[in-house]
Design an enzyme around this catalytic site. Sequence first.
Site, PDB file in Angstrom:
ATOM      1  N   CYS A 142       0.824  -1.208   0.000  1.00 23.86           N
ATOM      2  CA  CYS A 142       0.000   0.000   0.000  1.00 23.86           C
ATOM      3  C   CYS A 142       0.865   1.267   0.000  1.00 23.86           C
ATOM      4  O   CYS A 142       1.545   1.550  -0.977  1.00 23.86           O
ATOM      5  CB  CYS A 142      -0.993  -0.035   1.152  1.00 23.86           C
ATOM      6  N   HIS A 235      -4.263  -4.789  -0.137  1.00 22.64           N
ATOM      7  CA  HIS A 235      -4.015  -5.405   1.174  1.00 22.64           C
ATOM      8  C   HIS A 235      -4.442  -6.874   1.173  1.00 22.64           C
ATOM      9  O   HIS A 235      -5.428  -7.251   1.814  1.00 22.64           O
ATOM     10  CB  HIS A 235      -4.783  -4.653   2.264  1.00 22.64           C
ATOM     11  N   GLU A 237      -3.159  -9.015   2.814  1.00 20.59           N
ATOM     12  CA  GLU A 237      -2.969  -9.516   4.177  1.00 20.59           C
ATOM     13  C   GLU A 237      -4.156  -9.242   5.092  1.00 20.59           C
ATOM     14  O   GLU A 237      -4.207  -9.761   6.220  1.00 20.59           O
ATOM     15  CB  GLU A 237      -1.703  -8.900   4.790  1.00 20.59           C
TER      16      GLU A 237
END
Length: 305
Positions: A142, A235, A237
Amino acid sequence: MPLRLPDRLPAIELLKKENIFVMDTSRAHRQDIRPLRIVILNLMPLKITTETDLIRLLSNTPLQLDIYFMKLRSHTPKNTPVEHMMMFYRDFDTLCHEKFDGMIITGAPVEQLNFEDVSYWQEVSAVMKWARTNVFSTLFICWAAQAGLYLHYGINKHPLGKKMFGIFPQHTLKPDLPIFRGFDDVFMMPHSRHTEVKREDIIAHPQLQLIAEGEQSGPSIIMRAGGREFYITGHLEYAPLTLDQEYKRDLGVRDDVGLPVNYYPDDDPKQRPRVTWRAHANLFWSNWINYYVYQETPFDINKIK
């Protein structure tokens, strides 16, 4: 094989409840294995949450990993106990003399500032330059992806009229790359950002490959030739409820944030979010560790350059 983590790290007990095999340092010392060394520069406000998200994905590999957490002297976190930072994090200027097989640099809530106006810009720039000769492969996530592209290639970010917020379909542009082994032609990725990088700026650089993008969300994964660096604008994750928490945090506070796209069933925030990205997230991180770290990094870690 497990991840090797510092004793008493909060993520250990959380992940054990999910039946994820993690190992504290005391137990790992009894094993005679050369683990991969992974360092994480965690710039997110909620350190423990981000630690757990990243460790959850890193655990999905048969390799033993030593995890280190890095912090910056020029930045003091406001949302994480000082005791936690002192126990589990080490300053960059103490870790900079070491070599690592892999590195992860997270996003940060500073994307609407000019890069040079970020209070820790000089130090984070030094970290990114250091990583090129002391880390074999680095993931930028990001804001860190935008910062790395700006620092290394002069690619600037551009403001969006409305936050890119939700779960967006991505297309693999280089499906034969090992990073996409097991991927479908289309996969989902969470995005949560107020700025973007332009496609034309990326493809203008011969050292960079745009390897995944979305029609709505734009470039999503950029790779430096050879896989020494990956820049991820979204993202992967994120945990299932992260966007839900962000939405409810900003509701009524910001006027540039709408309902997260492709997230709540029937766009009803009272319903539990639909998770559509986790399988590919696990694949991506496992492929990175296997094909771009484990199989490429020199056995003598001091030979990384």
